[in-house]
Design a protein around this motif. Structure first.
Motif, PDB file in Angstrom:
ATOM      1  N   ASN A 142       0.755  -1.150   0.193  1.00  0.00           N
ATOM      2  CA  ASN A 142       0.067  -0.020  -0.104  1.00  0.00           C
ATOM      3  C   ASN A 142       0.810   1.090  -0.154  1.00  0.00           C
ATOM      4  O   ASN A 142       0.348   2.163  -0.119  1.00  0.00           O
ATOM      5  CB  ASN A 142      -1.018   0.019   1.102  1.00  0.00           C
ATOM      6  CG  ASN A 142      -1.933  -1.213   0.914  1.00  0.00           C
ATOM      7  OD1 ASN A 142      -2.549  -1.328   0.087  1.00  0.00           O
ATOM      8  ND2 ASN A 142      -2.155  -2.016   2.319  1.00  0.00           N
ATOM      9  N   SER A 143       1.865   0.901   0.184  1.00  0.00           N
ATOM     10  CA  SER A 143       3.051   2.372   0.264  1.00  0.00           C
ATOM     11  C   SER A 143       4.460   1.741  -0.111  1.00  0.00           C
ATOM     12  O   SER A 143       4.766   0.643  -0.051  1.00  0.00           O
ATOM     13  CB  SER A 143       2.842   3.080   1.647  1.00  0.00           C
ATOM     14  OG  SER A 143       3.500   2.238   2.716  1.00  0.00           O
ATOM     15  N   ALA A 144       5.410   3.212  -0.214  1.00  0.00           N
ATOM     16  CA  ALA A 144       6.732   2.579  -0.333  1.00  0.00           C
ATOM     17  C   ALA A 144       7.212   1.833   0.811  1.00  0.00           C
ATOM     18  O   ALA A 144       8.053   1.079   0.631  1.00  0.00           O
ATOM     19  CB  ALA A 144       7.465   3.828  -0.483  1.00  0.00           C
ATOM     20  N   ALA A 145       6.860   2.253   2.149  1.00  0.00           N
ATOM     21  CA  ALA A 145       7.217   1.427   3.287  1.00  0.00           C
ATOM     22  C   ALA A 145       7.233  -0.066   2.993  1.00  0.00           C
ATOM     23  O   ALA A 145       7.759  -0.696   3.803  1.00  0.00           O
ATOM     24  CB  ALA A 145       6.598   1.991   4.430  1.00  0.00           C
ATOM     25  N   ASP A 146       6.141  -0.519   2.231  1.00  0.00           N
ATOM     26  CA  ASP A 146       5.831  -1.818   2.227  1.00  0.00           C
ATOM     27  C   ASP A 146       6.898  -2.471   1.333  1.00  0.00           C
ATOM     28  O   ASP A 146       6.634  -3.922   1.151  1.00  0.00           O
ATOM     29  CB  ASP A 146       4.408  -2.314   1.869  1.00  0.00           C
ATOM     30  CG  ASP A 146       3.523  -1.532   2.800  1.00  0.00           C
ATOM     31  OD1 ASP A 146       3.692  -1.659   4.076  1.00  0.00           O
ATOM     32  OD2 ASP A 146       2.348  -1.388   2.309  1.00  0.00           O
ATOM     33  N   LEU A 147       7.846  -1.839   0.721  1.00  0.00           N
ATOM     34  CA  LEU A 147       8.545  -2.500  -0.342  1.00  0.00           C
ATOM     35  C   LEU A 147       9.748  -3.072   0.235  1.00  0.00           C
ATOM     36  O   LEU A 147      10.638  -3.808  -0.693  1.00  0.00           O
ATOM     37  CB  LEU A 147       8.950  -1.316  -1.469  1.00  0.00           C
ATOM     38  CG  LEU A 147       7.639  -0.967  -2.333  1.00  0.00           C
ATOM     39  CD1 LEU A 147       8.136  -0.107  -3.262  1.00  0.00           C
ATOM     40  CD2 LEU A 147       7.204  -2.421  -3.098  1.00  0.00           C
ATOM     41  N   GLN A 148      10.283  -2.632   1.539  1.00  0.00           N
ATOM     42  CA  GLN A 148      11.540  -3.371   2.192  1.00  0.00           C
ATOM     43  C   GLN A 148      11.684  -4.993   1.969  1.00  0.00           C
ATOM     44  O   GLN A 148      10.739  -5.606   2.182  1.00  0.00           O
ATOM     45  CB  GLN A 148      11.615  -3.035   3.687  1.00  0.00           C
ATOM     46  CG  GLN A 148      12.639  -3.541   4.209  1.00  0.00           C
ATOM     47  CD  GLN A 148      14.123  -2.898   3.896  1.00  0.00           C
ATOM     48  OE1 GLN A 148      13.933  -1.518   3.859  1.00  0.00           O
ATOM     49  NE2 GLN A 148      14.991  -3.517   3.794  1.00  0.00           N
ATOM     50  N   GLY A 149      12.608  -5.374   1.578  1.00  0.00           N
ATOM     51  CA  GLY A 149      12.921  -6.845   1.202  1.00  0.00           C
ATOM     52  C   GLY A 149      12.126  -7.347  -0.002  1.00  0.00           C
ATOM     53  O   GLY A 149      12.188  -8.653  -0.064  1.00  0.00           O
ATOM     54  N   ASP A 199      19.278  11.001 -13.071  1.00  0.00           N
ATOM     55  CA  ASP A 199      18.598   9.740 -12.505  1.00  0.00           C
ATOM     56  C   ASP A 199      19.511   8.544 -12.836  1.00  0.00           C
ATOM     57  O   ASP A 199      19.542   7.541 -11.770  1.00  0.00           O
ATOM     58  CB  ASP A 199      17.275   9.625 -13.106  1.00  0.00           C
ATOM     59  CG  ASP A 199      16.185  10.568 -12.265  1.00  0.00           C
ATOM     60  OD1 ASP A 199      16.390  11.100 -11.441  1.00  0.00           O
ATOM     61  OD2 ASP A 199      14.881  10.578 -12.935  1.00  0.00           O
ATOM     62  N   GLY A 200      20.006   8.635 -13.870  1.00  0.00           N
ATOM     63  CA  GLY A 200      20.810   7.551 -14.358  1.00  0.00           C
ATOM     64  C   GLY A 200      22.178   7.256 -13.540  1.00  0.00           C
ATOM     65  O   GLY A 200      22.613   6.028 -13.320  1.00  0.00           O
ATOM     66  N   VAL A 201      22.687   8.694 -13.389  1.00  0.00           N
ATOM     67  CA  VAL A 201      23.928   8.838 -12.642  1.00  0.00           C
ATOM     68  C   VAL A 201      23.584   8.270 -11.074  1.00  0.00           C
ATOM     69  O   VAL A 201      24.444   7.260 -10.637  1.00  0.00           O
ATOM     70  CB  VAL A 201      24.429  10.010 -12.516  1.00  0.00           C
ATOM     71  CG1 VAL A 201      25.674  10.280 -11.475  1.00  0.00           C
ATOM     72  CG2 VAL A 201      24.766  10.565 -13.795  1.00  0.00           C
ATOM     73  N   GLU A 202      22.401   8.550 -10.459  1.00  0.00           N
ATOM     74  CA  GLU A 202      22.351   8.230  -9.154  1.00  0.00           C
ATOM     75  C   GLU A 202      21.725   6.559  -9.039  1.00  0.00           C
ATOM     76  O   GLU A 202      22.229   5.929  -8.088  1.00  0.00           O
ATOM     77  CB  GLU A 202      21.220   8.957  -8.591  1.00  0.00           C
ATOM     78  CG  GLU A 202      21.473  10.298  -8.332  1.00  0.00           C
ATOM     79  CD  GLU A 202      20.491  11.227  -7.696  1.00  0.00           C
ATOM     80  OE1 GLU A 202      19.314  10.771  -7.671  1.00  0.00           O
ATOM     81  OE2 GLU A 202      20.642  12.496  -7.665  1.00  0.00           O
ATOM     82  N   ALA A 203      21.305   6.195 -10.235  1.00  0.00           N
ATOM     83  CA  ALA A 203      20.928   4.693 -10.368  1.00  0.00           C
ATOM     84  C   ALA A 203      22.230   3.713 -10.514  1.00  0.00           C
ATOM     85  O   ALA A 203      22.200   2.574 -10.487  1.00  0.00           O
ATOM     86  CB  ALA A 203      19.909   4.486 -11.485  1.00  0.00           C
ATOM     87  N   GLY A 204      23.374   4.346 -11.046  1.00  0.00           N
ATOM     88  CA  GLY A 204      24.478   3.587 -11.333  1.00  0.00           C
ATOM     89  C   GLY A 204      24.556   2.976 -12.484  1.00  0.00           C
ATOM     90  O   GLY A 204      25.459   2.149 -12.893  1.00  0.00           O
ATOM     91  N   THR A 205      23.596   3.564 -13.508  1.00  0.00           N
ATOM     92  CA  THR A 205      23.617   2.831 -14.746  1.00  0.00           C
ATOM     93  C   THR A 205      24.404   3.904 -15.779  1.00  0.00           C
ATOM     94  O   THR A 205      24.223   3.602 -17.052  1.00  0.00           O
ATOM     95  CB  THR A 205      22.431   2.847 -15.382  1.00  0.00           C
ATOM     96  OG1 THR A 205      21.565   3.975 -15.200  1.00  0.00           O
ATOM     97  CG2 THR A 205      21.456   1.560 -14.313  1.00  0.00           C
ATOM     98  N   THR A 206      24.704   4.908 -15.458  1.00  0.00           N
ATOM     99  CA  THR A 206      25.306   5.816 -16.462  1.00  0.00           C
ATOM    100  C   THR A 206      26.356   6.575 -15.706  1.00  0.00           C
ATOM    101  O   THR A 206      26.316   6.781 -14.609  1.00  0.00           O
ATOM    102  CB  THR A 206      24.292   6.784 -17.305  1.00  0.00           C
ATOM    103  OG1 THR A 206      25.184   7.510 -18.467  1.00  0.00           O
ATOM    104  CG2 THR A 206      23.884   7.992 -16.601  1.00  0.00           C
ATOM    105  N   LEU A 221      12.970   4.671  -6.033  1.00  0.00           N
ATOM    106  CA  LEU A 221      13.138   3.962  -4.722  1.00  0.00           C
ATOM    107  C   LEU A 221      14.398   4.790  -3.698  1.00  0.00           C
ATOM    108  O   LEU A 221      14.308   4.848  -2.741  1.00  0.00           O
ATOM    109  CB  LEU A 221      13.866   2.544  -5.041  1.00  0.00           C
ATOM    110  CG  LEU A 221      12.791   1.756  -5.526  1.00  0.00           C
ATOM    111  CD1 LEU A 221      13.351   0.212  -6.193  1.00  0.00           C
ATOM    112  CD2 LEU A 221      11.653   1.336  -4.461  1.00  0.00           C
ATOM    113  N   ALA A 222      15.205   5.369  -4.558  1.00  0.00           N
ATOM    114  CA  ALA A 222      16.264   5.989  -3.839  1.00  0.00           C
ATOM    115  C   ALA A 222      15.421   7.491  -3.132  1.00  0.00           C
ATOM    116  O   ALA A 222      15.814   7.631  -1.936  1.00  0.00           O
ATOM    117  CB  ALA A 222      17.079   6.930  -4.692  1.00  0.00           C
ATOM    118  N   ASP A 223      14.542   8.018  -3.481  1.00  0.00           N
ATOM    119  CA  ASP A 223      14.059   9.120  -3.244  1.00  0.00           C
ATOM    120  C   ASP A 223      13.067   8.485  -2.023  1.00  0.00           C
ATOM    121  O   ASP A 223      12.838   9.511  -1.107  1.00  0.00           O
ATOM    122  CB  ASP A 223      13.033   9.762  -4.081  1.00  0.00           C
ATOM    123  CG  ASP A 223      13.844  10.448  -5.130  1.00  0.00           C
ATOM    124  OD1 ASP A 223      14.805  10.837  -5.100  1.00  0.00           O
ATOM    125  OD2 ASP A 223      13.065  10.651  -6.283  1.00  0.00           O
TER     126      ASP A 223
END
Length: 386
Positions: free
Chosen positions: A150-157, A337-344, A177-179
């Motif tokens: 129901n929220s971002a808090a439920d995504l842990q793991g 966003d790409g830099v922070e994601a580690g993909t560029t 997810l970083a945000d």
């Protein structure tokens, strides 16, 4: 000075000297003539080898509703008609990084693709690989999850999917997810596991209970919602406030790119491709809903092997805007966003866009041929030429 030897007169010596000088002059004249002729020949050959229409255009695209300008352009013949004597061949892909690999290898010349793979290719090649020459689609991406989340808090793991590592939805998911305070890694580890997975496989894994959700483009977000019981946790349009573009809720999902060398060698072919593309976008914005659904579904049947259910297609189309504007003002954020994601990597992306041919095509088209753009010049937002 002429040296006179005893027993000889000066006259023969002068004669021989003059003859020798004339001979040397003749040799030099012939040599100069040869150089001039060679230079003229090279210039003529260079002119003959100048920009010309390509014999073939190899085009890549995805079997997604976000790539409808390609689907319609191929199915209705808009692209082939505009290309004229240049033959059109096509290849379908699942996600952007694979299409970029094919373009850089010369297997395709142009592609409909997400913005982040285009940025990544430009950065890695130090500006030598591709140019974005038009927009195609905006919107149409969502994070869909199991009903119990129901929220971002439920995504842990939890375990989520994206179409491919470094693709536009993959970067959007990692940035969001970083945000929310989560750490993710490109190897799949972290607070939330991200497994890049082919879209069709994502649907099956979600149905089998092996995935908790996915950040997907249309029609896959709608398929998970309507056919697998998922719910929308994040609609990406809500994350874009219009900064840099002046268009709140719009974000680039699909753009049209071209190999830079191909564009330099065949500018007429690129102009023709853009003319067909503009006609396709205009058709998508003007065709009756039933006709639009019929053509897109027929094209999906041919390119992806299956048509969509009516409710899935209707929901997908409601989430997408087809536009020639690549929304260039959003690209600094996409890069970050790409830099922070580690993909560029952090880089200067000035030069990524060349919208001059697009604006030329739009200016020379009738209002119907300009789609939703009207006569407004489409901006590169300082990141290239327009």
């Amino acid at each position: 000075m002429i040296r006179i030897v005893a027993g000889e007169s000066a006259a023969p010596k002068r004669k021989r000297a003059i003859e020798a000088a004339l001979a040397i002059g003749l040799v030099l004249l012939i040599a100069v003539g040869a150089v001039v002729a060679s230079t003229v020949s090279r210039n003529t050959e260079a002119q003959a080898a100048g920009p010309s229409p390509a014999a073939e255009l190899k085009l890549g695209y995805f079997g997604n509703v976000t790539h409808a300008p390609a689907l319609v352009g191929i199915k209705e013949g808009f692209l082939a008609e505009a290309l004229g004597s240049t033959s059109l061949s096509t290849e379908t892909f699942n996600a952007g990084p694979a299409a970029i690999e094919a373009l850089n290898a010369g297997a395709i010349d142009a592609a409909y693709i997400g913005p982040n793979p285009a940025i990544n290719s430009y950065v890695k090649s130090q500006g030598e690989s591709v140019r974005i020459i038009a927009g195609a689609a905006a919107g149409g991406a969502q994070l869909v999850v199991k009903p119990g989340i129901n929220s971002a808090a439920d995504l842990q793991g939890r375990t989520l999917a994206s179409p491919q590592l470094g693709g536009t939805q993959d970067v959007a998911l990692r940035a969001w997810l970083a945000d929310q305070g989560y750490k993710t890694n490109v190897d799949g580890s972290g607070d939330v596991a991200i497994n890049p997975t082919e879209n069709a496989q994502t649907l099956k894994l979600f149905q089998d209970g092996k995935l908790d959700g996915a950040w997907l483009p249309e029609p896959w977000a709608s398929r998970l919602v309507l056919q697998a019981g998922a719910k929308v946790l994040v609609d990406e349009k809500d994350l874009w406030d219009g900064a840099g573009t002046g268009k709140p809720g719009e974000f680039p999902t699909t753009v049209l790119i071209v190999n830079q060398k191909f564009a330099a060698d065949h500018p007429e072919t690129v102009n023709a491709l853009l003319a067909g593309h503009a006609k396709s976008v205009a058709w998508l914005n003007e065709a009756p809903a039933a006709e639009k659904a019929s053509v897109i579904n027929s094209a999906l049947q041919e390119s992806a092997g299956a048509a969509l259910a009516g409710d899935v297609l209707a929901r997908s189309l409601a989430n997408i805007t087809y536009t020639l504007d690549p929304l260039a003002g959003s690209y600094p954020r996409l890069l970050q966003d790409g830099v922070e994601a580690g993909t560029t990597k952090q880089a200067d992306i000035n030069g990524l866009f060349d919208l001059r041919p697009l604006n030329d095509v739009a200016a020379s088209s009738s209002p119907a041929g300009q789609g939703s753009q009207g006569s407004t010049k489409i901006s590169a937002a300082g990141l290239g030429q327009d």
